[in-house]
Design an enzyme around this catalytic site. Structure first.
Site, PDB file in Angstrom:
ATOM      1  CG  MET A 131      -2.040  -1.031   1.144  1.00 27.89           C
ATOM      2  SD  MET A 131      -3.190  -0.902   2.533  1.00 27.89           S
ATOM      3  CE  MET A 131      -2.333  -1.888   3.766  1.00 27.89           C
ATOM      4  CB  THR A 132       3.454   2.396   2.413  1.00 24.31           C
ATOM      5  OG1 THR A 132       2.594   2.139   3.513  1.00 24.31           O
ATOM      6  CG2 THR A 132       4.249   3.659   2.682  1.00 24.31           C
ATOM      7  N   PRO A 134       6.629   5.737  -1.648  1.00 22.25           N
ATOM      8  CG  PRO A 134       8.519   5.353  -2.965  1.00 22.25           C
ATOM      9  CD  PRO A 134       7.063   5.003  -2.858  1.00 22.25           C
ATOM     10  CG  PHE A 162       8.434   1.899   4.442  1.00 27.02           C
ATOM     11  CD1 PHE A 162       9.816   1.949   4.482  1.00 27.02           C
ATOM     12  CD2 PHE A 162       7.736   3.103   4.429  1.00 27.02           C
ATOM     13  CE1 PHE A 162      10.502   3.163   4.516  1.00 27.02           C
ATOM     14  CE2 PHE A 162       8.408   4.314   4.458  1.00 27.02           C
ATOM     15  CZ  PHE A 162       9.790   4.346   4.497  1.00 27.02           C
ATOM     16  CD  GLU A 248      -2.487  -4.158   8.028  1.00 22.36           C
ATOM     17  OE1 GLU A 248      -1.359  -3.618   8.002  1.00 22.36           O
ATOM     18  OE2 GLU A 248      -3.288  -4.084   7.082  1.00 22.36           O
ATOM     19  N   GLY A 345      19.674  -1.556  32.911  1.00 16.87           N
ATOM     20  CA  GLY A 345      20.858  -0.701  32.938  1.00 16.87           C
ATOM     21  C   GLY A 345      21.621  -0.806  31.625  1.00 16.87           C
ATOM     22  CB  THR A 371       0.812   6.905  11.886  1.00 17.29           C
ATOM     23  OG1 THR A 371      -0.284   7.793  11.588  1.00 17.29           O
ATOM     24  CG2 THR A 371       1.753   6.833  10.694  1.00 17.29           C
TER      25      THR A 371
END
Length: 385
Positions: A131-132, A134, A162, A248, A345, A371
């Site tokens: 889907m995504t 650039p 991606f 999803e 730590g 997002t």
């Protein structure tokens, strides 16, 4: 670890859980460090998952599946992968079965189902969804990859980025513009086969985390996609995406809670053994309070997700509920990751420790599958109707 009894699963589910857990211990956990170096899991691991019936369990028997329509089995596989701490496999395998395959099962032509589902069930074919782009992230309407009708086929041009499972992918659900003038109503979904001329892949990205996940860019240059590879109807791709994205986002939420539990469990073991000022870290009030906070939050998250799985099984999970789960659980995962590294730590920043890997892997969960800012917008739309 947790106190509240879980009412979601029965004895058969727990037997299945044990078989999944045994498989992961034998076939995934020992190889994860090597896969991280290779930037991808092995193809052999996909075939072993298929041989054991862990891929595409919901597919009908005539297409090689087990016809299991109870999503609790899928949830168990997602959960156990997360509890292993192997974040790359915990994302890639469920994406194939629970995110990519439903598009083909629900909207694919009989030819497409026959061509791809048996291979996806066996692990011979690896699935991805693209889907995504650039220049367009969560803004699906801003995509530019086009599919021009050429009569008996579409001519696809553009690129996607991606893409989870991208480098190993054999079949990709690609969101394309079939009519650039119609906005969301001009988006369609097509299946692109890795063997098609003009389809190519970039090298796996050098990512901050998820090193065992073959995320990459995909390129389409005059790729001829036959009409039988159109999913559903032309122009209805955006509607299909919105429908399937609920599952999803639930998948991402389930993985987030399990990975959070993995980090907490690892930290509990560490603070009991680690000494400071002649006593265990677990004896310090700050440590105890942080562990209590994380335990309470993860227990609430687990029961919350269990309820959503139940709703999903009953066909009552809506996109806003799934968005809330994805938002809440990935935020919690990242908070737990940060707290667990702090309790370790300096060792928490060493790659040989599981919490360091989990910390690096967690951050992207708040970005992909939409997002978390988009998740809040979707929630707001529902409550402000």
């Amino acid at each position: 670890m947790f106190g509240l009894p879980r009412k979601l699963f029965n004895e058969e589910h727990e037997l299945f859980r044990q078989s999944v857990r045994d498989f992961i211990a034998k076939e995934i956990t020992p190889y994860n460090a090597e896969w991280e170096k290779q930037k991808m899991v092995s193809r052999e691991s996909w075939k072993k998952l298929g041989e054991n019936g862990f891929l595409g369990m919901q597919a009908p028997e005539e297409l090689g599946g087990l016809n299991i329509q109870d999503f609790r089995y899928n949830a168990i596989l997602i959960e156990e992968l997360g509890l292993s701490g192997c974040s790359g496999p915990a994302i890639g395998y469920p994406l194939h079965s629970d995110i990519v395959m439903p598009y083909i099962l629900h909207y694919g032509t009989p030819e497409a189902k026959q061509n791809y589902i048996p291979g996806m069930v066996s692990g011979d074919l690896i699935g991805a969804v693209a889907m995504t782009e650039p220049g367009a992230g969560s803004d699906l309407q801003g995509m530019r990859t086009s599919a021009v009708d050429q009569g008996d086929h579409y001519l696809v041009n553009g690129s996607k980025t991606f893409i989870t499972n991208g480098y190993l992918s054999d079949v990709v659900v690609v969101a394309v513009k079939t009519d650039p003038t119609k906005g969301a109503k001009g988006i369609s979904l097509v299946l692109v086969d890795s063997k098609m001329e003009g389809f190519s892949k970039g090298k796996p990205f050098e990512k901050v985390g998820l090193h065992a996940q073959d995320t990459c860019e995909l390129f389409f240059e005059d790729v001829k996609v036959p009409k039988e590879n159109l999913l559903g109807k032309e122009g209805e791709g955006f509607k299909y995406l919105m429908t399937e994205l609920a599952q999803e986002r639930l998948v991402v939420a389930l993985a987030a809670v399990a990975l959070g539990e993995y980090m907490l469990d690892s930290t509990l073991s560490y603070v009991k053994e680690r000494k400071a000022f002649n006593k265990s870290l677990s004896d310090f009030q700050n440590t105890r309070f942080k562990l209590a906070e994380m335990t309470a939050a993860l227990e609430q998250g687990r029961i919350y997700c269990d309820y959503l799985v139940q709703l999903h099984n009953e066909g009552e999970l809506d996109p806003a509920m799934a968005s809330a789960a994805k938002y809440n659980m990935t935020e919690l995962q990242c908070k737990v990751a940060d707290e667990c590294v702090q309790l370790h730590g300096g060792y928490g920043y060493m790659w040989e420790y599981g919490v360091a890997r989990a910390y690096a892997d967690a951050r992207v969960q708040r970005i992909y599958a939409g997002t978390n800012e988009i998740m809040k917008e979707l929630i707001a739309r529902k409550i402000l109707k």
